[in-house]
Design a protein around this motif. Structure first.
Motif, PDB file in Angstrom:
ATOM      1  N   ILE A  81       0.844  -1.201   0.000  1.00 17.41           N
ATOM      2  CA  ILE A  81       0.000   0.000   0.000  1.00 17.41           C
ATOM      3  C   ILE A  81       0.877   1.247   0.000  1.00 17.41           C
ATOM      4  N   ALA A  82       1.871   1.264   0.881  1.00 20.53           N
ATOM      5  CA  ALA A  82       2.792   2.406   0.936  1.00 20.53           C
ATOM      6  C   ALA A  82       3.626   2.502  -0.343  1.00 20.53           C
ATOM      7  N   ASN A  83       4.049   1.356  -0.854  1.00 21.69           N
ATOM      8  CA  ASN A  83       4.816   1.356  -2.109  1.00 21.69           C
ATOM      9  C   ASN A  83       4.013   1.991  -3.232  1.00 21.69           C
ATOM     10  N   GLY A  84       2.715   1.677  -3.261  1.00 22.94           N
ATOM     11  CA  GLY A  84       1.851   2.238  -4.298  1.00 22.94           C
ATOM     12  C   GLY A  84       1.752   3.748  -4.200  1.00 22.94           C
ATOM     13  N   ALA A  85       1.650   4.253  -2.968  1.00 23.52           N
ATOM     14  CA  ALA A  85       1.571   5.702  -2.775  1.00 23.52           C
ATOM     15  C   ALA A  85       2.854   6.374  -3.254  1.00 23.52           C
ATOM     16  N   GLU A  86       3.994   5.773  -2.934  1.00 22.28           N
ATOM     17  CA  GLU A  86       5.264   6.339  -3.389  1.00 22.28           C
ATOM     18  C   GLU A  86       5.341   6.302  -4.909  1.00 22.28           C
ATOM     19  N   ASP A  87       4.893   5.217  -5.520  1.00 20.28           N
ATOM     20  CA  ASP A  87       4.923   5.106  -6.984  1.00 20.28           C
ATOM     21  C   ASP A  87       4.071   6.193  -7.636  1.00 20.28           C
ATOM     22  N   VAL A  88       2.919   6.498  -7.028  1.00 19.04           N
ATOM     23  CA  VAL A  88       2.070   7.564  -7.567  1.00 19.04           C
ATOM     24  C   VAL A  88       2.824   8.887  -7.531  1.00 19.04           C
ATOM     25  N   GLY A  89       3.472   9.168  -6.401  1.00 21.45           N
ATOM     26  CA  GLY A  89       4.246  10.399  -6.298  1.00 21.45           C
ATOM     27  C   GLY A  89       5.342  10.485  -7.343  1.00 21.45           C
ATOM     28  N   VAL A  90       6.038   9.381  -7.561  1.00 21.63           N
ATOM     29  CA  VAL A  90       7.112   9.362  -8.559  1.00 21.63           C
ATOM     30  C   VAL A  90       6.544   9.605  -9.956  1.00 21.63           C
ATOM     31  N   LEU A  91       5.461   8.917 -10.281  1.00 22.43           N
ATOM     32  CA  LEU A  91       4.859   9.079 -11.607  1.00 22.43           C
ATOM     33  C   LEU A  91       4.423  10.524 -11.859  1.00 22.43           C
ATOM     34  N   LEU A  92       3.846  11.149 -10.836  1.00 19.48           N
ATOM     35  CA  LEU A  92       3.332  12.511 -11.009  1.00 19.48           C
ATOM     36  C   LEU A  92       4.432  13.547 -11.153  1.00 19.48           C
ATOM     37  N   THR A  93       5.648  13.196 -10.758  1.00 21.65           N
ATOM     38  CA  THR A  93       6.759  14.154 -10.884  1.00 21.65           C
ATOM     39  C   THR A  93       7.643  13.883 -12.104  1.00 21.65           C
ATOM     40  N   LEU A  94       7.301  12.872 -12.879  1.00 22.51           N
ATOM     41  CA  LEU A  94       8.117  12.547 -14.047  1.00 22.51           C
ATOM     42  C   LEU A  94       7.956  13.546 -15.180  1.00 22.51           C
ATOM     43  N   ARG A  95       6.784  14.185 -15.256  1.00 22.80           N
ATOM     44  CA  ARG A  95       6.507  15.108 -16.358  1.00 22.80           C
ATOM     45  C   ARG A  95       5.401  16.070 -15.951  1.00 22.80           C
ATOM     46  N   GLU A  96       5.153  17.046 -16.790  1.00 23.73           N
ATOM     47  CA  GLU A  96       4.017  17.944 -16.603  1.00 23.73           C
ATOM     48  C   GLU A  96       2.753  17.221 -17.095  1.00 23.73           C
ATOM     49  N   TYR A  97       1.709  17.265 -16.289  1.00 21.05           N
ATOM     50  CA  TYR A  97       0.465  16.590 -16.659  1.00 21.05           C
ATOM     51  C   TYR A  97      -0.611  17.595 -17.040  1.00 21.05           C
ATOM     52  N   GLU A  98      -1.309  17.294 -18.123  1.00 19.74           N
ATOM     53  CA  GLU A  98      -2.505  18.041 -18.474  1.00 19.74           C
ATOM     54  C   GLU A  98      -3.671  17.358 -17.754  1.00 19.74           C
ATOM     55  N   VAL A  99      -4.457  18.148 -17.025  1.00 18.80           N
ATOM     56  CA  VAL A  99      -5.576  17.579 -16.267  1.00 18.80           C
ATOM     57  C   VAL A  99      -6.878  17.969 -16.954  1.00 18.80           C
ATOM     58  N   PRO A 100      -7.492  17.056 -17.706  1.00 16.72           N
ATOM     59  CA  PRO A 100      -8.763  17.361 -18.357  1.00 16.72           C
ATOM     60  C   PRO A 100      -9.814  17.803 -17.329  1.00 16.72           C
ATOM     61  N   GLU A 101     -10.615  18.785 -17.708  1.00 21.35           N
ATOM     62  CA  GLU A 101     -11.590  19.369 -16.779  1.00 21.35           C
ATOM     63  C   GLU A 101     -12.533  18.311 -16.204  1.00 21.35           C
ATOM     64  N   GLU A 102     -12.977  17.389 -17.035  1.00 21.56           N
ATOM     65  CA  GLU A 102     -13.914  16.367 -16.572  1.00 21.56           C
ATOM     66  C   GLU A 102     -13.245  15.370 -15.629  1.00 21.56           C
ATOM     67  N   SER A 104       0.381  11.800 -22.685  1.00 21.72           N
ATOM     68  CA  SER A 104      -0.380  12.122 -21.474  1.00 21.72           C
ATOM     69  C   SER A 104      -1.420  11.049 -21.172  1.00 21.72           C
ATOM     70  N   VAL A 105      -2.099  10.582 -22.207  1.00 18.93           N
ATOM     71  CA  VAL A 105      -3.084   9.511 -22.006  1.00 18.93           C
ATOM     72  C   VAL A 105      -2.403   8.276 -21.441  1.00 18.93           C
ATOM     73  N   PHE A 106      -1.253   7.937 -22.000  1.00 15.66           N
ATOM     74  CA  PHE A 106      -0.509   6.761 -21.535  1.00 15.66           C
ATOM     75  C   PHE A 106      -0.092   6.914 -20.071  1.00 15.66           C
ATOM     76  N   MET A 107       0.455   8.084 -19.724  1.00 13.21           N
ATOM     77  CA  MET A 107       0.923   8.301 -18.358  1.00 13.21           C
ATOM     78  C   MET A 107      -0.244   8.370 -17.379  1.00 13.21           C
ATOM     79  N   TRP A 108      -1.315   8.990 -17.787  1.00 15.42           N
ATOM     80  CA  TRP A 108      -2.497   9.035 -16.927  1.00 15.42           C
ATOM     81  C   TRP A 108      -3.019   7.629 -16.645  1.00 15.42           C
ATOM     82  N   THR A 109      -2.993   6.791 -17.650  1.00 16.68           N
ATOM     83  CA  THR A 109      -3.434   5.409 -17.460  1.00 16.68           C
ATOM     84  C   THR A 109      -2.586   4.714 -16.399  1.00 16.68           C
ATOM     85  N   LYS A 110      -1.286   4.942 -16.439  1.00 17.03           N
ATOM     86  CA  LYS A 110      -0.391   4.357 -15.440  1.00 17.03           C
ATOM     87  C   LYS A 110      -0.707   4.896 -14.042  1.00 17.03           C
TER      88      LYS A 110
END
Length: 226
Positions: free
Chosen positions: A94-115, A193-199
């Motif tokens: 569970i903790a590993n997953g949270a860390e992985d999310v943080g790492v993924l979100l800092t790898l690049r700039e993300y576009e966040v669709p409004e919906e 972005s679609v690919f990274m968001w999926t991850k």
């Protein structure tokens, strides 16, 4: 070979799994902040919280390793030793997953669709609910041991385990809604972005999956009388 009596009377490490769960909750508890900073476009803040998550994951790892050292090979545990080790792994995941999310979100700039933004918030809340419910069940371990894994307390624990499954299902449905919102916006964002968001979505969903596994393993323990 004779086993010294003192080795058999070592205090069971089972109740101490709650210490690990607390450390894991502190780590996962940063997920809402990560998502809010992402949506707000606050990259420095996002990177700062992601680093904090990594530090907290390290603390959870320390708690996990400490717990493992407290499990002598020759010890009469009220549960199967292999199941107990699986429980520790799932809590740690569970903790590993949270860390992985943080790492993924800092790898690049993300576009966040409004919906996607409001659904993403709902997904994180749903995942946190699963983790919280799993932590409540883990917190009952000491009481369960005292009751011999039977009676009213065992019935309550089994009901909690069932509730965890329902909460995880709700998280799954929200993950699906997020994915659909993402693909509806695929003409507005890049393919990368679609690919990274999926991850990212899959990794967030995996946290709920591991929390459900914690509930399932706890139910196995409860169902096996001493």
């Amino acid at each position: 070979m004779r086993i010294p009596l003192a080795n058999l009377l070592v205090r069971s490490p089972l109740p101490q799994v709650g210490t690990l769960m607390v450390a894991v909750q502190e780590c996962v508890g940063q997920l809402p902040s990560l998502i809010e900073l992402l949506i707000a476009g606050d990259r420095p803040g996002l990177e700062r919280v992601a680093r904090e998550v990594s530090v907290l994951e390290g603390s959870a790892d320390t708690a996990k390793n400490d717990l493992r050292t407290r499990i002598p090979v020759r010890l009469f545990l009220p549960v199967d030793r292999r199941d107990f080790l699986r429980l520790i792994r799932e809590i740690d995941a569970i903790a590993n997953g949270a860390e992985d999310v943080g790492v993924l979100l800092t790898l690049r700039e993300y576009e966040v669709p409004e919906e996607l933004a409001p659904l993403l918030r709902e997904l994180v809340i749903a995942v946190m609910n699963v983790v919280t419910a799993a932590a409540e069940l883990v917190g009952m371990m000491d009481e369960l041991m005292g009751a011999g894994f039977a009676g009213k307390v065992a019935e309550i624990a089994m009901a909690k385990a069932d509730a965890i499954g329902r909460l995880e299902h709700e998280a799954d449905k929200l993950q699906d809604r997020c994915a659909k919102a993402l693909f509806r916006a695929e003409d507005q964002i890049s393919a990368v972005s679609v690919f990274m968001w999926t991850k990212v979505l899959n990794k967030i969903g995996s946290i709920a999956n591991h929390a459900e596994n914690v509930g399932d393993l706890s139910l196995i323990h409860i169902s096996e009388p001493t």
